[in-house]
Design a protein around this motif. Structure first.
Motif, PDB file in Angstrom:
ATOM      1  N   GLU A 168       0.828  -1.205   0.000  1.00  0.00           N
ATOM      2  CA  GLU A 168       0.000   0.000   0.000  1.00  0.00           C
ATOM      3  C   GLU A 168       0.864   1.258   0.000  1.00  0.00           C
ATOM      4  O   GLU A 168       0.566   2.241  -0.689  1.00  0.00           O
ATOM      5  CB  GLU A 168      -0.934  -0.016   1.207  1.00  0.00           C
ATOM      6  N   LEU A 169       1.955   1.218   0.771  1.00  0.00           N
ATOM      7  CA  LEU A 169       2.846   2.376   0.831  1.00  0.00           C
ATOM      8  C   LEU A 169       3.619   2.571  -0.468  1.00  0.00           C
ATOM      9  O   LEU A 169       4.141   3.663  -0.712  1.00  0.00           O
ATOM     10  CB  LEU A 169       3.820   2.232   1.999  1.00  0.00           C
ATOM     11  N   SER A 170       3.704   1.537  -1.288  1.00  0.00           N
ATOM     12  CA  SER A 170       4.378   1.706  -2.573  1.00  0.00           C
ATOM     13  C   SER A 170       3.614   2.679  -3.468  1.00  0.00           C
ATOM     14  O   SER A 170       4.192   3.234  -4.418  1.00  0.00           O
ATOM     15  CB  SER A 170       4.533   0.347  -3.272  1.00  0.00           C
ATOM     16  N   PHE A 171       2.316   2.892  -3.182  1.00  0.00           N
ATOM     17  CA  PHE A 171       1.517   3.883  -3.910  1.00  0.00           C
ATOM     18  C   PHE A 171       1.313   5.149  -3.075  1.00  0.00           C
ATOM     19  O   PHE A 171       1.431   6.263  -3.587  1.00  0.00           O
ATOM     20  CB  PHE A 171       0.154   3.290  -4.287  1.00  0.00           C
ATOM     21  N   GLN A 172       1.008   4.964  -1.791  1.00  0.00           N
ATOM     22  CA  GLN A 172       0.732   6.114  -0.937  1.00  0.00           C
ATOM     23  C   GLN A 172       2.007   6.872  -0.572  1.00  0.00           C
ATOM     24  O   GLN A 172       1.986   8.099  -0.452  1.00  0.00           O
ATOM     25  CB  GLN A 172       0.039   5.641   0.349  1.00  0.00           C
ATOM     26  N   GLY A 173       3.110   6.138  -0.391  1.00  0.00           N
ATOM     27  CA  GLY A 173       4.359   6.776   0.007  1.00  0.00           C
ATOM     28  C   GLY A 173       4.871   7.795  -0.991  1.00  0.00           C
ATOM     29  O   GLY A 173       5.165   8.940  -0.616  1.00  0.00           O
ATOM     30  N   PRO A 174       5.005   7.436  -2.268  1.00  0.00           N
ATOM     31  CA  PRO A 174       5.436   8.439  -3.255  1.00  0.00           C
ATOM     32  C   PRO A 174       4.491   9.631  -3.339  1.00  0.00           C
ATOM     33  O   PRO A 174       4.928  10.753  -3.577  1.00  0.00           O
ATOM     34  CB  PRO A 174       5.453   7.642  -4.568  1.00  0.00           C
ATOM     35  N   ALA A 175       3.183   9.399  -3.134  1.00  0.00           N
ATOM     36  CA  ALA A 175       2.230  10.509  -3.149  1.00  0.00           C
ATOM     37  C   ALA A 175       2.527  11.471  -1.997  1.00  0.00           C
ATOM     38  O   ALA A 175       2.478  12.699  -2.168  1.00  0.00           O
ATOM     39  CB  ALA A 175       0.801   9.981  -3.043  1.00  0.00           C
ATOM     40  N   LEU A 176       2.836  10.920  -0.837  1.00  0.00           N
ATOM     41  CA  LEU A 176       3.173  11.764   0.311  1.00  0.00           C
ATOM     42  C   LEU A 176       4.447  12.549   0.053  1.00  0.00           C
ATOM     43  O   LEU A 176       4.529  13.743   0.365  1.00  0.00           O
ATOM     44  CB  LEU A 176       3.341  10.890   1.559  1.00  0.00           C
ATOM     45  N   VAL A 177       5.436  11.909  -0.544  1.00  0.00           N
ATOM     46  CA  VAL A 177       6.704  12.586  -0.833  1.00  0.00           C
ATOM     47  C   VAL A 177       6.503  13.704  -1.844  1.00  0.00           C
ATOM     48  O   VAL A 177       7.023  14.816  -1.671  1.00  0.00           O
ATOM     49  CB  VAL A 177       7.745  11.570  -1.334  1.00  0.00           C
TER      50      VAL A 177
END
Length: 232
Positions: A168-177
């Motif tokens: 999930e963070l592989s999609f949400q993490g870059p969005a946050l960055v």
């Protein structure tokens, strides 16, 4: 008795980095590296996973397939830990800086909307880590000297359970960055004006204090002179 870190008296001893409203910007590079790390772990597994499967996608080299997933999960969990350490502060900073219009349109509107589910991801990953800490504490208490025997298996289970959050963070993490990279410039540009307003307020307060000195007490009235009487 020692004072807990959450007590009011301990707040006075906190470092400026914790109380700085823009401290979240310092954590963005760590999250960028973690997001890239999850992507690398996933890509490395995708590059070899097919070689362990038949044409229908079923594993044929079960040992190699299992070992590959263990390696992927372990690598990905290390980066999930980084998001647990730095993500909440950056997320709070992004949301405090973003305006309502940023969610509707603009360079990071889609990224901001994608962050709606990241709270749940971080919360559940944090619960998994808490459960792991409890298991390790129980092992230390009930199995002294035997922790190494069971720790490796427990780690594999934790990492396998944690892969869903890494995915999930592989999609949400870059969005946050991306959102943080965009909004941090706005936050930094706002900081000088905030500092100037604070300086003016302090100067005005000091001037008011100087102009409000207490009045000195008035001198007592001079005594009335006694008129000498006439001699007879």
């Amino acid at each position: 008795m020692s004072t807990s870190s959450s007590s009011p008296s301990s707040a006075e001893n906190r470092s400026p980095a914790i109380t700085d409203p823009l401290a979240w910007r310092l954590h963005v590079p760590a999250l960028a590296s973690a997001a890239a790390g999850i992507e690398r772990a996933s890509d490395a597994w995708d590059a070899v996973s097919d070689s362990f499967c038949d044409r229908d996608g079923w594993p044929i080299g079960e040992e190699g397939y299992a070992d590959g997933k263990v390696k992927r999960d372990a690598e990905a969990w290390k980066h999930v830990e980084v998001f647990l350490a730095h993500g909440p502060e950056v997320l709070a900073g992004v949301r405090a800086t973003a305006s309502g219009a940023d969610y509707v349109e603009g360079p990071v509107s889609q990224d901001l909307r994608r962050l709606r589910g990241i709270d749940t991801t971080l919360e559940r990953a944090g619960q998994l880590r808490h459960e792991w800490d409890q298991i390790m504490a129980l092992m230390d208490a009930s199995l002294p000297g035997s922790r190494k025997i069971y720790e490796s298996r427990a780690e594999r289970i934790r990492n396998a359970d944690g892969w869903r959050y890494a995915d999930e963070l592989s999609f949400q993490g870059p969005a946050l960055v991306r959102a943080a990279d965009y909004l941090v410039g706005r936050a930094d540009s706002d900081q000088p004006s905030q500092t100037e307003r604070a300086r003016v307020a302090l100067a005005r307060s000091a001037a008011d204090n100087r102009g409000a000195l207490p009045a000195s007490p008035s001198a007592p009235p001079a005594p009335t002179p006694v008129v000498p009487g006439r001699s007879r």
